[in-house]
Each structure stands twice: as C-alpha cells, then as structure tokens.
Write a protein that holds these residues in place. Structure first.
Motif, PDB file in Angstrom:
ATOM      1  N   GLU A 372      -3.470   2.891  -1.445  1.00 21.53           N
ATOM      2  CA  GLU A 372      -4.544   3.555  -0.707  1.00 21.53           C
ATOM      3  C   GLU A 372      -5.100   2.640   0.379  1.00 21.53           C
ATOM      4  O   GLU A 372      -5.470   3.092   1.468  1.00 21.53           O
ATOM      5  N   VAL A 373      -5.175   1.331   0.097  1.00 21.12           N
ATOM      6  CA  VAL A 373      -5.657   0.385   1.106  1.00 21.12           C
ATOM      7  C   VAL A 373      -4.712   0.354   2.301  1.00 21.12           C
ATOM      8  O   VAL A 373      -5.144   0.284   3.457  1.00 21.12           O
ATOM      9  N   ILE A 374      -3.402   0.422   2.040  1.00 17.58           N
ATOM     10  CA  ILE A 374      -2.429   0.371   3.135  1.00 17.58           C
ATOM     11  C   ILE A 374      -2.582   1.568   4.061  1.00 17.58           C
ATOM     12  O   ILE A 374      -2.303   1.487   5.261  1.00 17.58           O
ATOM     13  N   LYS A 375      -3.062   2.687   3.526  1.00 20.05           N
ATOM     14  CA  LYS A 375      -3.234   3.881   4.352  1.00 20.05           C
ATOM     15  C   LYS A 375      -4.383   3.731   5.350  1.00 20.05           C
ATOM     16  O   LYS A 375      -4.505   4.551   6.259  1.00 20.05           O
ATOM     17  N   GLU A 376      -5.239   2.737   5.183  1.00 24.19           N
ATOM     18  CA  GLU A 376      -6.388   2.584   6.078  1.00 24.19           C
ATOM     19  C   GLU A 376      -5.922   2.208   7.487  1.00 24.19           C
ATOM     20  O   GLU A 376      -4.938   1.467   7.668  1.00 24.19           O
ATOM     21  N   ASN A 377      -6.648   2.695   8.466  1.00 20.44           N
ATOM     22  CA  ASN A 377      -6.325   2.426   9.870  1.00 20.44           C
ATOM     23  C   ASN A 377      -7.294   1.429  10.505  1.00 20.44           C
ATOM     24  O   ASN A 377      -7.380   1.345  11.723  1.00 20.44           O
ATOM     25  N   ASP A 378      -8.032   0.721   9.701  1.00 18.59           N
ATOM     26  CA  ASP A 378      -9.028  -0.226  10.199  1.00 18.59           C
ATOM     27  C   ASP A 378      -8.468  -1.635  10.046  1.00 18.59           C
ATOM     28  O   ASP A 378      -8.443  -2.180   8.932  1.00 18.59           O
ATOM     29  N   PRO A 379      -7.987  -2.270  11.116  1.00 18.54           N
ATOM     30  CA  PRO A 379      -7.353  -3.594  10.972  1.00 18.54           C
ATOM     31  C   PRO A 379      -8.298  -4.632  10.388  1.00 18.54           C
ATOM     32  O   PRO A 379      -7.948  -5.342   9.454  1.00 18.54           O
TER      33      PRO A 379
END
Length: 732
Positions: A372-379
């Motif tokens: 789920e963390v990998i799906k985030e788009n916030d670098p």
C-alpha cells in the motif's frame, strides 16, 4: 488486507492513527497520543542548557538519549531517567496493543488550541512506546516532527474499502443510497435529490455526473498537499539529503545545516527507494509462500503423529494383555515411554506451528502495508519511511532463514515390541526392531443375538471361533457410510463389543470385523446389515390434500443427554448428564451425545436458574465447534442467544433478527431441527421465536448450549414436534 490492520494502529491508543507523526526512530504516533505521553525533564538536562554549556547536542540527538530510557528492563512497573541523579518516576501503563506507555507526570493545562498548536511544557521529553528511545523536545515541540502523510493515505484507503455504500449528502432525514456524484460540485446525490437540487439544465447541464464508486476513486486520487519542511514551514521539500536520509528544502542547504552533505534529486531517490522496497518484498513474498506450505506440512504431521500413536498404542496394549499378570507393571512403564514420546513430538510440532503462524501473520501484514505504501504518489512522504520499511523487510526475511521452515520432529515411532521372551526374563522386556513371525488369527464370528441398534447408535459383538488356536491381539471393526460407500475403521482394540454413536437416522449400514496379531490380520467376517431408527421422510408438495398425514406419526423420536467427553472442562454435569451449569463467568459450550443428519428432531431446555441477566445460547453445532466462546461465534455453530428482554440469531459471529421476548427462571427453550427441509427454528414457552432462524443447513449436527455460571438448564428429549409446526408442515 485485514492482516495489515495492526500496522495501521497507534501503539498507545490502539486505534487507527490520527494525524500520525514520525519519530526519529522511524516509529509513528498519533499527534494527540504523543502529547499525552510527554514527560517533563529536569531543567539541567534541557537542550537549551546543554547548548549554553557548549555540549553541542543537536535538537534531536536521540542517539545519546538512548541511555536515558524510561523503560524498566526489570519490568517493575515504573520508569525513571537512568542518567539523572534525582529524577522523578512515573507509573507506566499498557496501551490496548500491550505496549508500555508513560503518561505525563501532571495533567496538561486546559487549552482551546488543537494538539498540534497547543503549547508544550518546557523541557518535555517523549519516549517511543515501541523501542523505548527517549528524546527531549526543542522549542518547536511536536511541530518539529514530520507528519506521515503516506500512512494517512493508506489508512484512508483501508477504511474506505471497509465502508458501507455511499449515502446521499442532501437527504434531510434518513439518507438514501447515492446513485451519482457530481465531479464539479463534489457532492453525492440520490435520484430525488439530484432532480430537485441538480437539474440537468442551465450551467448545471455541463457538470459531469459519475457513479458513486467512481466518484470515491476520483476523490481518493485527488492531488494531496505538497509536503513542507519541518524547519521552514513555508518551504516545500525539493532535495534529498543522502547523509541524513531525509527530504530537505533549499533553505536547509543555504543556511548550512546540510551544506556539506551530499544531496540528490527528490524524484530520483523516490524511484530508487521504491525499487529497493519492491525488490526486498519479492524475497519476503517467497518466504511467506514457503511458510504457508510449511504450515500445511506441520498440520499433516500432527495428524500422522496422532494416527501412528493410536496404532502403536493399540498394538502395544494388545501384546501386553496377552501376557501373564506379571507383565502388567512393565506394561505401564512401556506405555509411559510411548506416551512421553507422543506428547514430546506433539508439543514440539504444535509449538513450531504456533511460532510459525504468528511470524507468518506478521510477515503478511508487513507485506500488505508495504504494497500500500508503494502505491503512494508522494515522493517526500514515501522517502520519510522507505528506509525504515526496507530495513524491516530485510530483517523479517532474515528471520525466515535457513532452518526455520524445517520440521523439528519426525512423525515416526521407531519402536516395536517382541513378546516372545520367557516369563523369567520379563523384567528385561524392552522395545526391539525385529518381530517374531506367527500365524494370523482366525476369522471372527459376529454374534447376531447381541447385535442391535438404538436411535442412531449401533452395538456389535463378536468372538473368536471355538476351535481357534491362534490368539488375536485385537480386532478392527469397519462400517460403511450408510449409503453403500467405502468401509472405514470405527474401532481398533482388544474388546469384543463396540457401540458406534453418531450414525445417520433412517439409514442402512454394513458392518464387518477382522482380527489381528503381530504377524498380520485375519480375513473379514461375514457382513452384517444394520438399520438405524427412522426419521421423518415425507413428501407433501405433490400429494393431494386427502393424502396428507400427521407429521408426528412419521417421526421416531431420539433420547440423548449431554456429552461430558466433548464439553469444556468448566461445564458441571448433574442429573445423569441432563442438567448442566458452569463454573466460569465466561461462556462455555457443551454438546449432546447424539448427532443428527436426517429427519426432524425436537428437544427442549428448561431454565432452572437465571441470575444477573446473562445471555445463554441454544442451537446446534459441529463436533469441532469452539468450546470456550459463546455458541455461534464461529462457523461451526448455528444458535439463538437470549437475555431477559430479547433474542438474536447468530452464526459465524453474525447477529441477525433481533426479536422481542426474553427468558426468566422456569422458561422453556425449544429447538426444532428439520433436516428434510434444511431449517432450524427456535421456540420460547411453546411460541415460535422470530422467523425460521437458519436455512440450507446440511451435514451432521449435535445439540449444543453455551452458558456461564449464572445459568443452569435441564435437557428434555424424546419429544414430538410442536403442533404449530406439524400443521404448517402438512399444509406446505
């Protein structure tokens, strides 16, 4: 995703994180919880006094502060500052997750500001409740910690996946289910509210209406706020400091704090760390797959050990009983050795199953959280936690190292008994590997005059032929499935009589028996055909009304009692096992001795004692139902639980059909199991309680009750079905 839920809960309050902040140790806390566990430090140890004395300690020099742990390694229940000469002590508590937390020594002053903006007492110290590192806060207080926006996004998606259907936002009373969402207005509408408040004309005609689910996704995918620097709140993160492993802004570089450090582009480091985490997850995923296969292997080993143990014990008992009385003392010693080996093997395998199950659950939860963390788009938000997650993934993978997925015990019992030595050498009798050969025993003879059936039980008796000279060490009794299927073993032992319970009503069984000794087994005896008692077997849907009959005339009632052998140890029996109560305040389950798979069956339970308004449960269950929780909590039971005012039906922890009307002392609970119609119905004081409780019930069911020490009930069996149900069944 359910196994990820523990990753999303605060270790202090036990609830989902609210406004989580990241501590320097990489653990997270709710902002409000972090404020609640602040502890004030002595003035001499404050960051200001250290800087004034030239100690050069940075604002968050938590590596040195590790020496001042608030956690007592002796688990005394109190924490203190080990580095202070005279430090206050604060009683420690435990959060809902079982983590030790340290409340503030004094209640915080009343304030109307939010937790983030409220002033923090000077010289405050916070201790991580997970790793117990202590940290003295600077003048910024909790605002100096970065917010974990990635974790907030994961929690938001998780809660949305669990949420019910979207409701209309403009309904004045009970909101109806939304049918569309306007992307421009950002409002969910039901059909009446859309026609009234958002007509397709004028400027509103250009608005785009989408289904509610698509609207929820578009909301979730809306751009998040840009991350800002914790030191310069008006500046956005633009670079990544490789040495400090944190996002920084350009002012951090200009002011000299990171001027001599190596920095890289934020986007490049974001992609690099995402790739590293994905690669680490691949290895951990393989370990998790191996762990699942290993658990299946261990569970099969438990079954194999049980079967081998039963077979070995049966042979051992058969051989020892064939010897003279002088062998009995030695037999007990040998059995003790076998039982010890049996228990040792089971304990080792079960301990390994328990350990592996816990570790696999933790691994699966971490994997789902990382995905789920990998799906985030916030670098920047991702980079704030990526290093810690990568370390955790590698550490977890190392824990599944070589030897973890290898059984610690074999299933075989490499022991056998030779009973050929002479009587004078009985005290030297021990296990050996070689068995002496001898003829197999003769075929047993079934004694037809002693074989009979009662309800759904069958009793069989047999004997050795009168002229047989070869003794038998034991016998194996086999029955088919009542439908002409394959035979299966139902008894192995030395006895020549056996009663088999739990058969199908109104069924025909074939039985046969064979003898065995250390050499081999005899041929099977002649097959005996047995007929169990009838159940209700009527067909009325296609019959004319003139051919309808009384359902009660078609029933063969069954008598049974409660079964002490399968009940929880806290259950107390009396009245020939017809009356039960409990010694515990918790609910405990007891089953009836008879199982049903065909026909119509009705029994009643009277309430002999009812104190403090408990909620006992009545119904049916499988043999392997959980015995230490309320009946109906798992998927092996179908029940009605009732208090003094109302009742509910429950199966697999799902509560349905709340119905008014409860029980008191002297009340009667009726349970009607109709396996022809596949239904279960309940009665209170001869009146049906609610609708038909459960439908499509199939298989073998045992009468069941769960109760605590405030309830005592008595079972009444051999009863006809109620007149109300008889009439309805005849008309159906």
């Amino acid at each position: 995703m359910e196994e990820m839920e523990e990753e999303l809960k605060c270790p202090v309050c036990g609830s989902f994180y609210r406004e989580p902040i990241i501590l320097p140790c990489s653990h997270n806390l709710c902002q409000a919880c972090a404020r609640n566990i602040l502890v004030q430090t002595p003035e001499s140890e404050s960051p200001q006094s250290r800087r004034a004395s030239g100690s050069g300690v940075s604002d968050y020099d938590y590596l040195d502060l590790d020496k001042m742990s608030l956690y007592s390694e002796a688990d005394s229940g109190y924490g203190s500052y080990g580095g202070f000469a005279s430090a206050p002590t604060t009683p420690c508590q435990k959060s809902p997750n079982g983590v030790r937390v340290f409340p503030p020594a004094m209640p915080p002053p009343p304030t109307h500001l939010s937790p983030a903006l409220a002033p923090v007492p000077r010289n405050s110290c916070i201790t991580c409740p997970q790793c117990h590192r202590s940290l003295i806060l600077d003048d910024r207080g909790l605002r100096g910690f970065p917010k974990n926006r990635v974790l907030e996004g994961v929690i938001d998606r998780y809660q949305q996946s669990k949420a019910a259907a979207l409701k209309c936002q403009l309904c004045e009373k009970a909101p109806k289910e939304a049918t569309v969402m306007c992307e421009q207005c950002d409002v969910f509408y039901c059909d009446p509210c859309r026609l009234r408040c958002h007509p397709p004309r004028g400027p509103l005609a250009k608005h785009r209406l989408v289904p509610p689910a698509q609207g929820r996704v578009s909301r979730r995918l809306s751009p998040r706020k840009v991350s800002t620097c914790t030191d310069h709140e008006l500046e956005n993160h633009s670079m990544y400091c490789v040495q400090c492993k944190m996002p920084v802004c350009y002012q951090c570089l200009e002011e000299g704090k990171h001027s001599s450090h190596e920095v890289k582009a934020l986007g490049a480091m974001w992609k690099l760390h995402k790739n590293q985490l994905s690669q680490a997850l691949n290895g951990l995923s393989d370990r998790a797959k191996e762990a699942k296969e290993f658990l299946v292997q261990l569970r099969n080993m438990v079954q194999q050990i049980q079967e081998n143990s039963v077979e070995f014990e049966a042979c051992l008992v058969a051989q020892c009983d064939a010897l003279i009385d002088a062998l009995n003392r030695r037999k007990a010693q040998l059995l003790a050795r076998v039982n010890k080996e049996h228990e040792h093997k089971l304990k080792v395998v079960r301990d390994q199953i328990s350990h592996c199950t816990v570790k696999l659950r933790q691994t699966t939860g971490l994997m789902e959280y990382c995905l789920e963390v990998i799906k985030e788009n916030d670098p920047s938000g991702f980079l704030q936690i990526s290093d810690a997650l990568i370390r955790r993934v590698h550490l977890t993978e190392d824990q599944w190292g070589k030897g973890t997925l290898t059984p610690r015990m074999t299933t075989d019992f490499d022991l056998s008994l030779d009973n050929s030595p002479l009587l004078q050498s009985i005290h030297q009798l021990d296990f050996v590997q070689v068995k002496a050969s001898s003829p197999v025993p003769a075929t047993p003879i079934l004694q037809l005059e002693e074989c009979c059936t009662h309800n759904n039980s069958a009793t069989l008796s047999w004997k050795q032929p009168p002229l047989s000279t070869v003794p038998a060490d034991g016998y194996i009794l086999e029955l088919d499935d009542g439908s002409g299927g394959q035979f299966r073993e139902v008894y192995v032992g030395k006895e020549t009589m056996c009663t088999v319970d739990g058969l199908h009503f109104n069924s025909t069984y074939n039985a046969r028996v064979k003898a065995f000794n250390k050499t081999g087994v005899s041929p099977y005896s002649k097959t005996l055909v047995l007929q169990t008692s009838e159940g209700c077997n009527f067909e009325t849907q296609s019959a004319p009304y003139s051919q309808l009959v009384d359902i009660k005339k078609l029933l063969a009632v069954a008598w049974f009692a409660f079964d002490p052998g399968s009940a929880h140890s806290d259950i107390i029996f009396s009245n020939d096992n017809l009356t039960v109560t409990c010694s515990s305040y918790d609910d405990r389950v007891v089953l009836g001795k008879t199982g049903f798979s065909k026909g119509v069956h009705y029994w009643e339970l009277t309430i002999d004692r009812y104190d403090n308004h408990p909620d006992p449960a009545f119904g049916v269950a499988r043999m392997d139902v959980m015995k230490d929780v309320m009946l109906g909590k798992d998927d092996k039971a179908w029940a009605m639980y009732v208090d003094n005012n109302r009742s509910w039906f429950m199966h697999n922890n799902s509560h349905t059909n709340r119905t008014e009307g409860g029980i008191t002392k002297g009340a009667t609970i009726g349970v009607l199991l109709d396996l022809n119609r596949k239904t279960l119905t309940f009665f209170i004081n001869d009146e049906q309680q609610g609708p038909i409780a459960f439908e499509n019930v199939e298989g073998m069911f045992f009468p069941a009750v769960s109760l605590n020490r405030n309830v005592q009930v008595t079972l009444h069996t051999g009863l006809p079905v109620p007149d109300f149900y008889s009439s309805r069944a005849s008309i159906a």
